[in-house]
Design a protein around this motif. Structure first.
Motif, PDB file in Angstrom:
ATOM      1  N   GLY A  28     -48.338  42.619  34.844  1.00 22.01           N
ATOM      2  CA  GLY A  28     -47.176  41.724  35.189  1.00 22.01           C
ATOM      3  C   GLY A  28     -46.001  42.202  35.578  1.00 22.01           C
ATOM      4  N   ASP A  29     -45.756  43.395  35.763  1.00 23.79           N
ATOM      5  CA  ASP A  29     -44.606  43.936  36.418  1.00 23.79           C
ATOM      6  C   ASP A  29     -44.571  43.717  37.580  1.00 23.79           C
ATOM      7  OD1 ASP A  29     -42.299  45.735  35.679  1.00 23.79           O
ATOM      8  OD2 ASP A  29     -42.799  46.828  37.394  1.00 23.79           O
ATOM      9  N   LYS A  30     -43.237  43.661  38.229  1.00 24.59           N
ATOM     10  CA  LYS A  30     -42.830  43.195  39.630  1.00 24.59           C
ATOM     11  C   LYS A  30     -43.803  44.016  40.676  1.00 24.59           C
ATOM     12  CE  LYS A  30     -38.486  45.929  39.573  1.00 24.59           C
ATOM     13  NZ  LYS A  30     -38.446  46.122  38.205  1.00 24.59           N
ATOM     14  N   THR A  31     -44.018  45.328  40.522  1.00 24.55           N
ATOM     15  CA  THR A  31     -44.611  46.278  41.269  1.00 24.55           C
ATOM     16  C   THR A  31     -46.127  45.860  41.255  1.00 24.55           C
ATOM     17  OG1 THR A  31     -44.978  47.945  39.719  1.00 24.55           O
ATOM     18  CG2 THR A  31     -42.946  48.308  41.028  1.00 24.55           C
ATOM     19  N   GLN A  32     -46.613  45.425  40.325  1.00 25.48           N
ATOM     20  CA  GLN A  32     -47.894  44.744  40.319  1.00 25.48           C
ATOM     21  C   GLN A  32     -48.251  43.588  41.055  1.00 25.48           C
ATOM     22  OE1 GLN A  32     -49.923  43.133  36.704  1.00 25.48           O
ATOM     23  NE2 GLN A  32     -51.973  44.156  37.221  1.00 25.48           N
ATOM     24  N   PHE A  33     -47.178  42.768  40.876  1.00 24.80           N
ATOM     25  CA  PHE A  33     -47.176  41.332  41.856  1.00 24.80           C
ATOM     26  C   PHE A  33     -46.954  41.724  43.132  1.00 24.80           C
ATOM     27  CE2 PHE A  33     -46.521  39.280  37.748  1.00 24.80           C
ATOM     28  CZ  PHE A  33     -47.620  38.530  37.545  1.00 24.80           C
ATOM     29  N   ALA A  34     -46.182  42.811  43.488  1.00 21.75           N
ATOM     30  CA  ALA A  34     -45.742  43.039  44.788  1.00 21.75           C
ATOM     31  C   ALA A  34     -46.910  43.647  45.556  1.00 21.75           C
ATOM     32  CB  ALA A  34     -44.668  44.070  44.923  1.00 21.75           C
ATOM     33  N   ALA A  35     -47.790  44.476  44.835  1.00 22.77           N
ATOM     34  CA  ALA A  35     -49.208  44.985  45.318  1.00 22.77           C
ATOM     35  C   ALA A  35     -50.022  43.766  45.652  1.00 22.77           C
ATOM     36  CB  ALA A  35     -49.544  45.857  44.303  1.00 22.77           C
TER      37      ALA A  35
END
Length: 188
Positions: free
Chosen positions: A114-121
């Motif tokens: 749920g971190d921003k890098t996961q959502f970015a990917a």
């Protein structure tokens, strides 16, 4: 190659100054650096493989215009979330019976879900033509960015305090969100 480079740039910059860099520094003080690197890499791969899988699936179902709008709105949300400060007080798990590699891996999986890098990917995978390029770009970016925490954490903290890194990272997300919305709306 474009999907790889775009994903790499976004994820790498978003990860600078993130809590997982601090986790790496804490783990490196407690465990051998090679074990930290292996656990970190495995955790990063699991998190971003899930994100890219979900993003590719959603991207195949939705109209490209809708996906570009959704991805751009997600980038704006990540930027605002980053600028706000987020939750930086996640604690590292105790090694206990799992050993350093599994401890680091599990901590990364939990810390990055749920971190921003996961959502970015996930957003990048939804709009890119190559899910593999997005996955490789995200994993390589995360490993390199978090390795900076392993190698140069003290230096970065001295010269670029976490608040400044958060503002830079948040500003970049907002910039790409606005750019994506402008591209989608003006190109329609």
């Amino acid at each position: 190659m474009e999907a790889f480079l775009a994903t790499f740039a976004v994820v790498f910059l978003a990860e600078l100054g993130d809590k997982t860099q601090l986790l790496v520094m804490a783990f490196a003080a407690k465990f051998p650096w090679r074990q930290v690197l292996v656990g970190m890499t495995l955790g990063i791969f699991v998190v971003h493989a899930l994100a890219v899988g979900v993003g590719s699936f959603l991207g195949s179902l939705l109209d490209p215009f809708v996906m570009e709008i959704v991805a751009s709105l997600m980038f704006l949300a990540f930027g605002l979330w980053t600028l706000r400060g987020g939750e930086d007080n996640e604690e590292a798990a105790a090694a206990g019976r799992y050993g350093p590699v599994l401890t680091v891996m599990m901590t990364f999986i939990v810390g990055e879900m749920g971190d921003k890098t996961q959502f970015a990917a996930m957003a990048m995978a939804a709009t890119a033509s190559s899910w593999l390029a997005v996955l490789v770009g995200a994993v390589v970016a995360m490993v390199l960015a978090d390795s900076l925490g392993l190698v140069a954490g003290a230096f970065l903290q001295r010269w670029l305090p976490p608040a400044r890194m958060r503002w830079i990272s948040g500003g970049i997300f907002v910039f790409f969100g606005v750019l994506g919305l402008a591209h989608a709306l003006l190109g329609r």
